[in-house]
Design an enzyme around this catalytic site. Structure first.
Site, PDB file in Angstrom:
ATOM      1  N   ASP A  92       3.085  -4.601   8.304  1.00  0.00           N
ATOM      2  CA  ASP A  92       2.053  -3.757   8.110  1.00  0.00           C
ATOM      3  C   ASP A  92       0.727  -5.133   8.371  1.00  0.00           C
ATOM      4  OD1 ASP A  92      -0.275  -2.576   6.588  1.00  0.00           O
ATOM      5  OD2 ASP A  92       0.588  -1.832   4.477  1.00  0.00           O
TER       6      ASP A  92
ATOM      7  N   CYS B 119      -4.962   2.863  -3.789  1.00  0.00           N
ATOM      8  CA  CYS B 119      -3.461   2.748  -3.383  1.00  0.00           C
ATOM      9  C   CYS B 119      -2.202   2.135  -3.212  1.00  0.00           C
ATOM     10  CB  CYS B 119      -3.522   3.298  -1.283  1.00  0.00           C
ATOM     11  SG  CYS B 119      -5.182   4.724  -1.537  1.00  0.00           S
TER      12      CYS B 119
ATOM     13  N   HIS C  64       1.053  -1.066   0.427  1.00  0.00           N
ATOM     14  CA  HIS C  64      -0.541   0.055  -0.024  1.00  0.00           C
ATOM     15  C   HIS C  64       0.700   1.190   0.324  1.00  0.00           C
ATOM     16  CE1 HIS C  64      -2.972   3.321   1.778  1.00  0.00           C
ATOM     17  NE2 HIS C  64      -4.007   2.123   1.299  1.00  0.00           N
TER      18      HIS C  64
ATOM     19  N   LYS D  60     -10.718  -0.186  10.690  1.00  0.00           N
ATOM     20  CA  LYS D  60     -11.003  -2.034   9.748  1.00  0.00           C
ATOM     21  C   LYS D  60     -10.948  -3.141  10.506  1.00  0.00           C
ATOM     22  CE  LYS D  60      -7.456  -0.414   5.909  1.00  0.00           C
ATOM     23  NZ  LYS D  60      -7.967  -0.069   5.154  1.00  0.00           N
TER      24      LYS D  60
ATOM     25  N   GLN E  74      -4.510  -4.825   7.466  1.00  0.00           N
ATOM     26  CA  GLN E  74      -5.847  -5.398   6.526  1.00  0.00           C
ATOM     27  C   GLN E  74      -5.779  -7.190   7.189  1.00  0.00           C
ATOM     28  OE1 GLN E  74      -7.672  -5.439   4.799  1.00  0.00           O
ATOM     29  NE2 GLN E  74      -7.196  -3.229   2.992  1.00  0.00           N
TER      30      GLN E  74
HETATM   31  N1  C6P Z   1      -6.309   0.043   2.119  1.00  0.00           N
HETATM   32  C1  C6P Z   1      -8.288  -0.275   1.185  1.00  0.00           C
HETATM   33  O1  C6P Z   1      -9.486   0.585   0.652  1.00  0.00           O
HETATM   34  P1  C6P Z   1      -5.527   3.590   7.041  1.00  0.00           P
HETATM   35  O2  C6P Z   1      -5.848   4.224   5.598  1.00  0.00           O
HETATM   36  O3  C6P Z   1      -4.150   4.553   7.809  1.00  0.00           O
HETATM   37  O4  C6P Z   1      -6.214   2.922   7.879  1.00  0.00           O
HETATM   38  O5  C6P Z   1      -4.351   2.437   6.405  1.00  0.00           O
HETATM   39  C2  C6P Z   1      -3.761   2.252   5.729  1.00  0.00           C
HETATM   40  C3  C6P Z   1      -3.512   1.395   5.293  1.00  0.00           C
HETATM   41  C4  C6P Z   1      -1.883   0.481   5.324  1.00  0.00           C
HETATM   42  N2  C6P Z   1      -1.660  -0.861   4.458  1.00  0.00           N
HETATM   43  C5  C6P Z   1      -2.477  -1.176   3.835  1.00  0.00           C
HETATM   44  C6  C6P Z   1      -2.432  -3.060   3.446  1.00  0.00           C
HETATM   45  C7  C6P Z   1      -4.161  -1.048   3.349  1.00  0.00           C
HETATM   46  O6  C6P Z   1      -4.894  -1.738   3.145  1.00  0.00           O
HETATM   47  C8  C6P Z   1      -4.468   0.410   4.952  1.00  0.00           C
HETATM   48  C9  C6P Z   1      -5.840   0.183   3.845  1.00  0.00           C
HETATM   49  C10 C6P Z   1      -8.116   0.536   2.343  1.00  0.00           C
HETATM   50  O7  C6P Z   1      -7.661  -0.690   1.249  1.00  0.00           O
HETATM   51  C11 C6P Z   1      -8.126   2.236   2.660  1.00  0.00           C
HETATM   52  S1  C6P Z   1      -6.747   2.675   0.845  1.00  0.00           S
END
Ligand code: C6P
Length: 423
Positions: A211, A377, A134, A237, A214
């Site tokens: 990370d 992203c 991401h 999430k 997910q």
């Molecule tokens: N992915 C998706 O629709 P935040 O936005 O900081 O809560 O999470 C960022 C992020 C970082 N790593 C991974 C693997 C992610 O999936 C995400 C967030 C969402 O896939 C929003 S872009």
């Protein structure tokens, strides 16, 4: 509904009908039909207990934390610290002091990039990541590499959506200072072997960040078993409120870090000229924290633990298996990620050359189906896949095979509509 697929016998024990009653939003309609919410990788829905925990805080004991000796302040402090302890236990952190509140995964990774990497990554060092990250686990490292004169290296993505580890022994080397890797890809669903990669990185003396945006919401994650230095994840999430996330950091690594933000609450002693830093974890939490949402995340963890993370994972494997089988009926549609549902999370990205992903999203929305469309992203990964965008269905505890049927039916409709030229 014409899809005729055998449903695998149920090994998981989630009572989805009961779970659905806990989520007020799931009873609403969208465009006149029941909502089919399949955008959980973007953000999950919230159970009533989480919503109620916010109401309880604001109605019952709203107050600042760590500051007052009055009753409300002590109640708020206790509730927030209890939530921190729940987060720590959820990922098996050594101690609640290893959990730093952040807004989200993105902020947690930036805390590491600014507070650890800027001090410890030197010219000539290498930062190893993967081709499926991401942007939140890529852009901060691009910046660190640029500013510190280090080099970014990538474990590539294989054709089946898994990591290609054929060159891992040369990519993770004595030059590696940091390995930073996603545990479950948001764009492919792939579950990466973070424990094995962390062991490889440790063997060469590198620091390891996972990370978990997910993975933490959907499967058991144990930082001591993985043996990582950092784990970043987001509350929103995993049934929690937006605006709260966490960074797990190994105690001795936290001691070597500089705070990203300085000011009130993170200091011990301040003179007109200088200041000393507070103990962990407050050193990394300047200013008034997001008290209500931290408490809400604690309530979300209670909910997840009552269901059981193994059960949640089992439920999502079944839904994913069902969806992968269902999509096989749609010849014009490519589905990305590993074919084995055990090797991936409940994320099913799909694409058809005959319909743009955004048009798919619009047709699906007319049938009440919420999916995410776009690059998710992960623009570099999209280039590797050779597509500009995909549509992505992502599952959680309240989703059903009937909802997968609605998704596949709606996708058939999109294909018919656009191949007929009925635009
Ligand atoms: N992915 C998706 O629709 P935040 O936005 O900081 O809560 O999470 C960022 C992020 C970082 N790593 C991974 C693997 C992610 O999936 C995400 C967030 C969402 O896939 C929003 S872009």
């Amino acid at each position: 509904m014409t899809v005729s697929r055998e449903q695998a016998p149920s090994k998981h024990r989630l009572d989805v009908a009961r779970i659905r009653k806990d989520f007020p939003i799931l009873s609403r309609k969208v465009n006149g039909v029941p909502l089919v919410y399949l955008d959980n990788a973007a953000t999950s829905q919230k159970p009533r207990s989480v919503i109620q925990s916010l109401v309880d805080y604001y109605e019952g004991y709203n107050s600042n934390v760590h500051r007052g000796v009055h009753t409300l302040s002590m109640e708020a402090t206790n509730a927030m610290e209890e939530a921190r302890a729940k987060v720590a236990a959820f990922v098996n952190a050594e101690s609640p002091d290893c959990i730093i509140w952040t807004r989200n995964t993105t902020e947690a990774i930036n805390v590491v990039a600014k507070g650890w990497a800027m001090q410890h990554v030197k010219a000539g060092d290498e930062i190893v990541t993967t081709g499926m990250e991401h942007h939140s686990n890529l852009v901060p490292w691009q910046q660190v590499a640029r500013e510190r004169g280090a080099k970014l290296r990538f474990l590539p993505v294989a054709a089946d959506g898994s990591l290609d580890l054929s060159e891992v022994d040369s990519i993770i080397s004595a030059r590696t200072r940091l390995l930073t890797v996603v545990q479950m890809s948001n764009s492919l669903g792939t579950i990466n072997p973070v424990k094995e990669l962390a062991a490889r990185a440790r063997a060469v003396g590198a620091t390891v960040l996972v990370d978990g945006a997910q993975s933490v919401p959907h499967m058991p994650v144990d930082v001591q078993d993985i043996d990582c230095d950092f784990l970043a994840f987001s509350g929103h999430k995993m049934l929690g409120p937006t605006g709260i996330g966490a960074l797990y950091a190994r105690h001795e690594v936290l001691e070597q870090m500089e705070p990203m933000l300085v000011g009130g609450e993170m200091v011990l002693e301040v003179t007109y000229e200088d200041a000393t830093w507070n103990d962990l974890p407050m050193r990394f939490e300047a200013g008034t924290p997001n008290i209500a949402d931290a408490i809400g995340l604690g309530a979300a963890i209670d909910y997840l633990q009552a269901l059981g993370m193994d059960q949640i994972r089992g439920h999502e494997i079944e839904l994913t298996r069902y969806a992968l089988d269902a999509f096989k009926e749609l010849e014009e549609v490519d589905v990305y990620g590993p074919p084995d549902p055990q090797a991936r999370g409940g994320v099913v990205p799909f694409h058809s050359a005959s319909v743009h992903a955004h048009d798919v999203g619009t047709v699906l929305d007319r049938r009440g189906v919420a999916v995410r469309t776009g690059h998710h992203c992960t623009m570099p990964l999209m280039r590797t896949l050779g597509v500009a965008a995909t549509a992505r269905a992502s599952f959680y505890i309240y989703n059903t095979v009937e909802e997968v049927d609605v998704l596949v039916d709606a996708m058939k409709e999109a294909l018919r509509y656009f191949s007929d030229g009925a635009r």
